[in-house]
Design a protein around this motif. Structure first.
Motif, PDB file in Angstrom:
ATOM      1  N   ILE A  47     -11.979  26.785  82.539  1.00 33.22           N
ATOM      2  CA  ILE A  47     -12.382  25.419  82.213  1.00 33.22           C
ATOM      3  C   ILE A  47     -13.804  25.424  81.647  1.00 33.22           C
ATOM      4  N   ALA A  48     -14.681  26.224  82.256  1.00 34.41           N
ATOM      5  CA  ALA A  48     -16.058  26.317  81.780  1.00 34.41           C
ATOM      6  C   ALA A  48     -16.129  26.898  80.373  1.00 34.41           C
ATOM      7  N   LEU A  49     -15.311  27.920  80.097  1.00 39.65           N
ATOM      8  CA  LEU A  49     -15.288  28.488  78.752  1.00 39.65           C
ATOM      9  C   LEU A  49     -14.845  27.447  77.732  1.00 39.65           C
ATOM     10  N   GLY A  50     -13.875  26.608  78.117  1.00 37.43           N
ATOM     11  CA  GLY A  50     -13.451  25.533  77.227  1.00 37.43           C
ATOM     12  C   GLY A  50     -14.552  24.529  76.978  1.00 37.43           C
ATOM     13  N   ALA A  51     -15.311  24.196  78.017  1.00 34.69           N
ATOM     14  CA  ALA A  51     -16.432  23.269  77.851  1.00 34.69           C
ATOM     15  C   ALA A  51     -17.502  23.866  76.954  1.00 34.69           C
ATOM     16  N   ASP A  52     -17.776  25.153  77.132  1.00 39.54           N
ATOM     17  CA  ASP A  52     -18.761  25.829  76.280  1.00 39.54           C
ATOM     18  C   ASP A  52     -18.393  25.751  74.808  1.00 39.54           C
ATOM     19  N   ALA A  53     -17.084  25.794  74.524  1.00 38.46           N
ATOM     20  CA  ALA A  53     -16.622  25.817  73.136  1.00 38.46           C
ATOM     21  C   ALA A  53     -16.596  24.431  72.503  1.00 38.46           C
ATOM     22  N   ALA A  54     -16.770  23.382  73.296  1.00 38.40           N
ATOM     23  CA  ALA A  54     -16.716  22.020  72.754  1.00 38.40           C
ATOM     24  C   ALA A  54     -17.945  21.736  71.897  1.00 38.40           C
ATOM     25  N   PRO A  55     -17.771  21.012  70.786  1.00 37.80           N
ATOM     26  CA  PRO A  55     -18.930  20.688  69.933  1.00 37.80           C
ATOM     27  C   PRO A  55     -19.875  19.730  70.648  1.00 37.80           C
ATOM     28  N   ALA A  56     -21.162  20.009  70.577  1.00 35.77           N
ATOM     29  CA  ALA A  56     -22.149  19.173  71.263  1.00 35.77           C
ATOM     30  C   ALA A  56     -22.486  17.932  70.456  1.00 35.77           C
ATOM     31  N   GLY A  57     -22.804  18.088  69.190  1.00 40.40           N
ATOM     32  CA  GLY A  57     -23.173  16.953  68.363  1.00 40.40           C
ATOM     33  C   GLY A  57     -24.576  16.449  68.683  1.00 40.40           C
ATOM     34  N   ALA A  58     -25.143  15.689  67.755  1.00 37.89           N
ATOM     35  CA  ALA A  58     -26.485  15.132  67.943  1.00 37.89           C
ATOM     36  C   ALA A  58     -26.378  13.802  68.679  1.00 37.89           C
ATOM     37  N   VAL A  59     -27.176  13.623  69.699  1.00 40.58           N
ATOM     38  CA  VAL A  59     -27.186  12.390  70.488  1.00 40.58           C
ATOM     39  C   VAL A  59     -28.605  11.828  70.501  1.00 40.58           C
ATOM     40  N   ARG A  60     -28.754  10.561  70.115  1.00 42.43           N
ATOM     41  CA  ARG A  60     -30.073   9.923  70.047  1.00 42.43           C
ATOM     42  C   ARG A  60     -30.431   9.261  71.377  1.00 42.43           C
ATOM     43  N   ASP A  61     -31.718   9.112  71.604  1.00 40.23           N
ATOM     44  CA  ASP A  61     -32.182   8.483  72.830  1.00 40.23           C
ATOM     45  C   ASP A  61     -31.752   7.026  72.953  1.00 40.23           C
ATOM     46  N   ASP A  62     -31.590   6.350  71.802  1.00 42.12           N
ATOM     47  CA  ASP A  62     -31.269   4.920  71.865  1.00 42.12           C
ATOM     48  C   ASP A  62     -29.761   4.654  71.974  1.00 42.12           C
ATOM     49  N   GLN A  63     -28.961   5.692  72.119  1.00 42.63           N
ATOM     50  CA  GLN A  63     -27.521   5.522  72.245  1.00 42.63           C
ATOM     51  C   GLN A  63     -27.107   5.432  73.710  1.00 42.63           C
ATOM     52  N   TYR A  64     -25.779   5.254  73.917  1.00 42.56           N
ATOM     53  CA  TYR A  64     -25.241   5.077  75.268  1.00 42.56           C
ATOM     54  C   TYR A  64     -24.059   6.013  75.506  1.00 42.56           C
ATOM     55  N   ALA A  65     -24.032   6.638  76.684  1.00 44.99           N
ATOM     56  CA  ALA A  65     -22.868   7.417  77.107  1.00 44.99           C
ATOM     57  C   ALA A  65     -21.826   6.442  77.632  1.00 44.99           C
TER      58      ALA A  65
END
Length: 343
Positions: free
Chosen positions: A112-130
């Protein structure tokens, strides 16, 4: 195989095959996979470590889900060696009542961890929301009458990436705005807080144990204990929103270091999706993290009673939640266009 191990080679192989049925096919490359190598290295380096953890208490509190939303023979021998080493380390640390995480759980969490490692991170801005959307239910217990009833725990959550914006929770009661979480913490994580956590599994677990101790440790007379507390905390961090891939991978690897972690062959989330679960039992109930068997994506979580009690009969699911969407949104209240269905 040692003389103390009564199993014959064919029994060992059969046991390993049964555990392997829980997992994806083994990697084609020969040799140790990264996670097994990491565990062996950890045992070798930490074998001389000395710790004095608190005694293991005996109960787990009931919690509500929306409260969290709001702020072969050779292989068999290798697994026996790893398990024995971790068992020795665990005993030396004082947690004699709990065995180490099962070999099947270690391997499953590693993949599962290896799968998470392979996921694209992408750019996330400070003014955005999870953003995360869930559906589920919990069980409420009337302290006066002893009656139980289900509660609806479905809703959506928007949490400021850097913690500067207010948190929005949307459920059947409408919209609720809470104070900005600030820098974030284990109990109120933000994307940036999760991003800054250690990514080395031992260091991450040590921090989780240290910062969870005021909540679950003996100083507050908690009946949870450090091992269950760490498992609960990791689960809450994983479902609190969109964790960076590298952080999610580290959390899964840290969970593989917690004594008592096992696998469950078949578990069902709140939407009826079946999967394989990583679980830990404590005080008559078992918390299960449910994953899709093919994609190994986190589908949801549930708590199942193992004994009859005030909350119901053995086998009763007293809490269940399913993740149905997540992503990064530009504004609170807006569903992110890149938000993917969960599962």
């Amino acid at each position: 195989m040692s003389a103390a191990d009564p199993r014959r080679p064919e029994q060992c192989e059969r046991a390993e095959a049964e555990e392997g049925a829980l997992l994806l096919p083994a990697p084609a490359a020969a040799g140790l996979d990264p996670d097994t190598h990491r565990l062996l290295k950890r045992h070798f380096l930490d074998e001389i470590a000395d710790g004095t953890p608190a005694p293991y208490p005996t109960a787990v509190p009931r919690r509500r889900l929306m409260t969290v939303l709001a702020p072969a023979a050779g292989v068999c021998l290798l697994l026996v060696v790893v398990a024995a080493g971790l068992r020795a380390l665990n005993t030396a640390a004082g947690n004699q009542a709990e065995p180490p995480a099962s070999p099947a759980a270690v391997r499953l969490l590693g993949r599962i961890a290896l799968g998470a490692d392979a996921a694209p991170a992408g750019a996330v801005r400070d003014d955005q929301y999870a953003y995360v959307k869930v559906t589920g239910h919990a069980t409420a217990l009337d302290g006066d009458t002893g009656a139980t009833e289900p509660t609806n725990e479905s809703g959506e959550l928007w949490t400021s990436v850097d913690g500067s914006g207010r948190t929005l929770t949307r459920d059947r009661g409408g919209d609720r705005w809470d104070d900005a979480p600030g820098p974030g913490s284990l109990s109120s994580p933000t994307y940036r807080f999760l991003e800054a956590l250690p990514t080395e599994p031992d260091a991450l677990l040590a921090r989780i144990r240290r910062e969870s101790d005021p909540q679950y440790g003996p100083a507050v007379d908690s009946t949870v204990g450090v091992d269950q507390g760490a498992f609960v905390t990791i689960g809450e961090l994983l479902r609190s929103g969109t964790a960076p891939p590298v952080t999610a991978a580290a959390l899964y690897r840290s969970a593989a270091l917690i004594p008592g972690v096992i696998t469950v062959r078949d578990a069902v989330d709140a939407t009826g999706r079946h999967g394989v679960a990583v679980a830990r039992a404590h005080n008559g109930e078992r918390i299960e993290w449910i994953f899709d068997e093919k994609t190994l994506r986190l589908l949801g979580e549930r708590t199942v009673l193992l004994e009859d009690g005030a909350w119901g009969e053995a086998g009763t699911v007293v809490e269940s939640i399913a993740f149905t969407a997540d992503g990064i949104s530009d504004r609170a209240g807006e569903t992110p266009p890149e938000g993917r269905p969960a599962g």
